[in-house]
Design a protein around this motif. Structure first.
Motif, mmCIF file in Angstrom:
data_model
loop_
_atom_site.group_PDB
_atom_site.id
_atom_site.type_symbol
_atom_site.label_atom_id
_atom_site.label_comp_id
_atom_site.label_asym_id
_atom_site.label_seq_id
_atom_site.Cartn_x
_atom_site.Cartn_y
_atom_site.Cartn_z
ATOM 1 N N ASP A 129 -54.839 70.668 -69.489
ATOM 2 C CA ASP A 129 -55.307 69.375 -68.993
ATOM 3 C C ASP A 129 -56.437 69.551 -67.978
ATOM 4 O O ASP A 129 -57.386 68.760 -67.958
ATOM 5 C CB ASP A 129 -54.155 68.609 -68.345
ATOM 6 C CG ASP A 129 -54.590 67.252 -67.825
ATOM 7 O OD1 ASP A 129 -54.956 66.403 -68.653
ATOM 8 O OD2 ASP A 129 -54.584 67.051 -66.588
ATOM 9 N N ASP A 163 -59.502 70.301 -70.092
ATOM 10 C CA ASP A 163 -59.954 69.160 -70.879
ATOM 11 C C ASP A 163 -60.545 68.055 -70.006
ATOM 12 O O ASP A 163 -61.548 67.426 -70.376
ATOM 13 C CB ASP A 163 -58.800 68.588 -71.698
ATOM 14 C CG ASP A 163 -58.398 69.484 -72.856
ATOM 15 O OD1 ASP A 163 -59.162 70.424 -73.167
ATOM 16 O OD2 ASP A 163 -57.329 69.255 -73.447
ATOM 17 N N ALA A 164 -59.936 67.808 -68.848
ATOM 18 C CA ALA A 164 -60.390 66.708 -67.992
ATOM 19 C C ALA A 164 -61.806 66.939 -67.491
ATOM 20 O O ALA A 164 -62.643 66.024 -67.497
ATOM 21 C CB ALA A 164 -59.435 66.534 -66.811
#
Length: 317
Positions: free
Chosen positions: A117, A120-121
């Motif tokens: 995450d 990806d963020a």
């Protein structure tokens, strides 16, 4: 005498604070009508509830100074909302002339500890966010050029980072995103040149909430302008957005504290040719191992070393 950007309209993303705010103010000072985009989350990691406050405050400051501006709180990492951002500029001002991509977040971690995450963020907001707005702005300019049967006015200024140039140990996601932005910029520059549109990228060094850890040990001067103030970066953005920069395209420039450095594309430092049809392991060992023997472990781009830009981030495991 008319202002350099009089009659032009601009979008600045991430313009509620820091660099984006300084850039929006500069474009407005130079005469542009500005869409001030900021999603408004309080956390530099993109956390917290979205708020119209930061964008509206910058708009109010521009209007107070006699300029023209409207707020927009859409999330540029969302494809649909990025399209709505570009459409809002066209609806408000009749066309879009300048796109400054600045929005970003940080989720620092060493590569061996980074979560999916966190990766990806950062890629989504920085790299995808730059693509999303560029895609819709580029389509607008292409359609206008085709309708006019010639070229149009278009400027893109993207925000890369020295983390891409010199490496940043605790920011593999950020460094990768910023490197990708340079690739996006050069590809866009080639694709849109025939329409009269330029695309360039900057690597700014400035004291903002995004860099408060990096520059924590460097105090602001008691008098005079801080060498790390975002106001040192904004004039270059204003120049690249102006008619004066018509011949500047596909370039990467480092800027901070009264200094602008034009970076070269990577060049071949050394070449080795096999004496047979294909290299063998032993031949490569004999050629390459001596070449790297005297270089420090982990040395990266020579250009970054020349400018003294290297600054590692070893924290954040």
């Amino acid at each position: 005498m008319s202002l350099p950007l009089a009659g032009l309209s601009a979008i600045v993303t991430g313009a509620g604070r820091g660099l984006g705010r300084a850039e929006a103010l500069e474009l407005a000072r130079l005469g542009a009508a500005v869409v001030v985009n900021d999603h408004g989350q309080p956390g530099r990691d993109g956390s917290g509830a979205a708020s119209a406050g930061p964008a509206e405050q910058v708009v109010a400051q521009i209007r107070k100074a006699g300029g023209t501006a409207v707020p927009h709180t859409g999330d540029v990492s969302d494809f649909r909302q990025a399209g709505e951002l570009v459409e809002s500029a066209i609806a408000e001002f009749g066309k879009l002339d300048i796109l400054v991509n600045n929005a970003g977040i940080l989720r620092d971690r060493m590569v061996f500890s980074m979560t999916e995450d966190e990766w990806d963020a950062v890629i989504r907001v920085h790299l995808k966010g730059h693509f999303n707005t560029t895609r819709f702005a580029a389509a607008h300019w292409r359609d206008r050029a085709k309708a006019a049967g010639g070229t149009v006015y278009g400027r893109i200024v993207n925000t890369s980072s020295e983390a891409f140039l010199a490496g940043s140990a605790g920011q593999p996601n950020y460094a990768a995103a910023k490197g990708g932005i340079v690739g996006l910029t050069t590809s866009t520059a080639l694709a849109l040149a025939k329409y009269g549109v330029t695309a360039n990228a900057i690597c700014p060094r400035a004291r903002t909430r995004m860099t408060e850890d990096v520059f924590a040990g460097l105090r602001k001067p008691e008098e005079g302008l801080d060498p790390l103030a975002p106001e040192h970066v904004a004039p270059l953005v204003g120049y690249l957005a102006s008619p004066a920069a018509a011949s500047v395209n596909g370039q990467l420039l480092v800027v901070h504290g009264g200094m602008v450095a034009v970076m070269e594309r990577p060049r071949v430092r050394a070449r080795f040719d096999s004496k047979q049809e294909a290299f063998t392991h032993d031949e490569l060992d004999a050629l390459l191992t001596p070449h790297y023997a005297d270089r420090p472990p982990g040395e990266t781009f020579a250009a970054a070393e020349v400018l003294g830009l290297r600054r590692g981030r070893d924290e954040g495991d």
